[in-house]
Design a protein around this motif. Structure first.
Motif, PDB file in Angstrom:
ATOM      1  N   ARG A  86       0.832  -1.196   0.000  1.00 54.30           N
ATOM      2  CA  ARG A  86       0.000   0.000   0.000  1.00 54.30           C
ATOM      3  C   ARG A  86       0.869   1.249   0.000  1.00 54.30           C
ATOM      4  NH1 ARG A  86      -5.284   1.710   3.346  1.00 54.30           N
ATOM      5  NH2 ARG A  86      -5.639   3.594   2.146  1.00 54.30           N
ATOM      6  N   GLY A  87       0.459   2.226  -0.750  1.00 54.60           N
ATOM      7  CA  GLY A  87       1.228   3.456  -0.862  1.00 54.60           C
ATOM      8  C   GLY A  87       2.256   3.406  -1.976  1.00 54.60           C
ATOM      9  N   VAL A  88       2.312   2.268  -2.696  1.00 57.90           N
ATOM     10  CA  VAL A  88       3.238   2.129  -3.808  1.00 57.90           C
ATOM     11  C   VAL A  88       2.426   1.780  -5.056  1.00 57.90           C
ATOM     12  CG1 VAL A  88       5.246   0.914  -4.745  1.00 57.90           C
ATOM     13  CG2 VAL A  88       5.060   1.294  -2.279  1.00 57.90           C
TER      14      VAL A  88
ATOM     15  N   LYS B 157       6.334  -1.724 -12.127  1.00 62.85           N
ATOM     16  CA  LYS B 157       7.397  -0.987 -11.454  1.00 62.85           C
ATOM     17  C   LYS B 157       6.804   0.088 -10.550  1.00 62.85           C
ATOM     18  CE  LYS B 157      10.632  -1.756 -15.169  1.00 62.85           C
ATOM     19  NZ  LYS B 157      11.430  -1.194 -16.230  1.00 62.85           N
ATOM     20  N   PRO B 158       7.410   0.326  -9.363  1.00 62.41           N
ATOM     21  CA  PRO B 158       6.894   1.379  -8.475  1.00 62.41           C
ATOM     22  C   PRO B 158       6.863   2.732  -9.174  1.00 62.41           C
ATOM     23  CG  PRO B 158       8.557   0.067  -7.346  1.00 62.41           C
ATOM     24  CD  PRO B 158       8.584  -0.331  -8.799  1.00 62.41           C
ATOM     25  N   ALA B 159       5.755   3.451  -9.003  1.00 61.50           N
ATOM     26  CA  ALA B 159       5.590   4.780  -9.607  1.00 61.50           C
ATOM     27  C   ALA B 159       4.754   5.628  -8.662  1.00 61.50           C
ATOM     28  CB  ALA B 159       4.910   4.674 -10.969  1.00 61.50           C
ATOM     29  N   GLY B 160       5.379   6.549  -7.987  1.00 60.13           N
ATOM     30  CA  GLY B 160       4.665   7.394  -7.039  1.00 60.13           C
ATOM     31  C   GLY B 160       3.874   8.480  -7.734  1.00 60.13           C
ATOM     32  N   PHE B 161       2.877   8.992  -7.033  1.00 54.40           N
ATOM     33  CA  PHE B 161       2.116  10.116  -7.554  1.00 54.40           C
ATOM     34  C   PHE B 161       1.504  10.884  -6.402  1.00 54.40           C
ATOM     35  CE2 PHE B 161      -2.115   8.446  -6.836  1.00 54.40           C
ATOM     36  CZ  PHE B 161      -1.940   7.079  -6.882  1.00 54.40           C
TER      37      PHE B 161
END
Length: 143
Positions: free
Chosen positions: A112-114, A120-124
Motif C-alpha cells: 500500500r502506498g506504492v 514498477k513502483p511509480a509514485g504520484f
C-alpha cells in the motif's frame, strides 16, 4: 488501480462525513464525526474511534489529534511529511498561527502506498475536491 489500495488520502472535512456505502461494525451508514474521516487524518485509517453501539473502540492504527477548525475564507496550511513509510501531518491556521500535529502513521503494508505502472513502483501525488464541497489550493511544494 482500485481506489484506496495503492495510495493514502489526507482528508479535508471538519464534519467527517461517514460513507453511506460502508458499514461501521454492523451498522449502516458509517456515522459522521469519526476521527479517521476528519481534517488532517489519513482517510479511513483507523484512529481509535468510539464504537457507540458496542461501547468499544476501533483499532488505533494512526495517532490522530484534531487540528484547528477550518473556516471559510481562511487559508489552512498542510505540512505532509513522508519519510519511507512514516507519515506525519501538521495543520496550521494561517490567520491565527494555531498549529497541530494531527496525524502520525506508520504504514506496515509493503504494497500500500506504492502505485505500480507496468509492474514498477511509480509514485504520484493528487489533489481532489468535490463539487458539493468547494476547496481551493495554492502554493503547493514538493521536495
Amino acid at each position: 488501480m482500485e481506489r484506496g489500495l495503492f495510495w493514502f488520502e489526507v482528508q479535508i472535512d471538519d464534519n467527517a462525513r461517514g460513507d453511506v456505502t460502508k458499514d461501521y461494525y454492523g451498522r449502516r451508514p458509517e456515522p459522521d464525526g469519526l476521527f479517521k474521516n476528519r481534517t488532517g487524518a489519513i482517510y479511513k485509517i483507523p484512529a481509535g474511534d468510539l464504537i457507540v453501539h458496542t461501547g468499544g473502540h476501533d483499532a488505533r492504527v494512526q495517532q490522530y489529534t484534531p487540528g484547528p477548525a477550518t473556516r471559510p475564507g481562511v487559508w489552512m496550511q498542510y505540512d505532509i511529511v513522508v519519510t519511507g513509510n512514516h507519515y506525519e501531518v501538521t495543520l496550521t491556521d494561517t490567520e491565527t498561527g494555531g498549529s497541530q500535529l494531527t496525524t502520525i502513521f506508520d504504514n506496515t503494508d509493503a504494497e500500500r502506498g506504492v502505485a505500480r505502472i507496468n509492474g514498477k513502483p511509480a509514485g504520484f501525488i493528487a489533489i481532489q475536491s468535490y463539487p458539493s464541497s468547494p476547496v481551493a489550493f495554492r502554493d503547493i511544494w514538493i521536495k
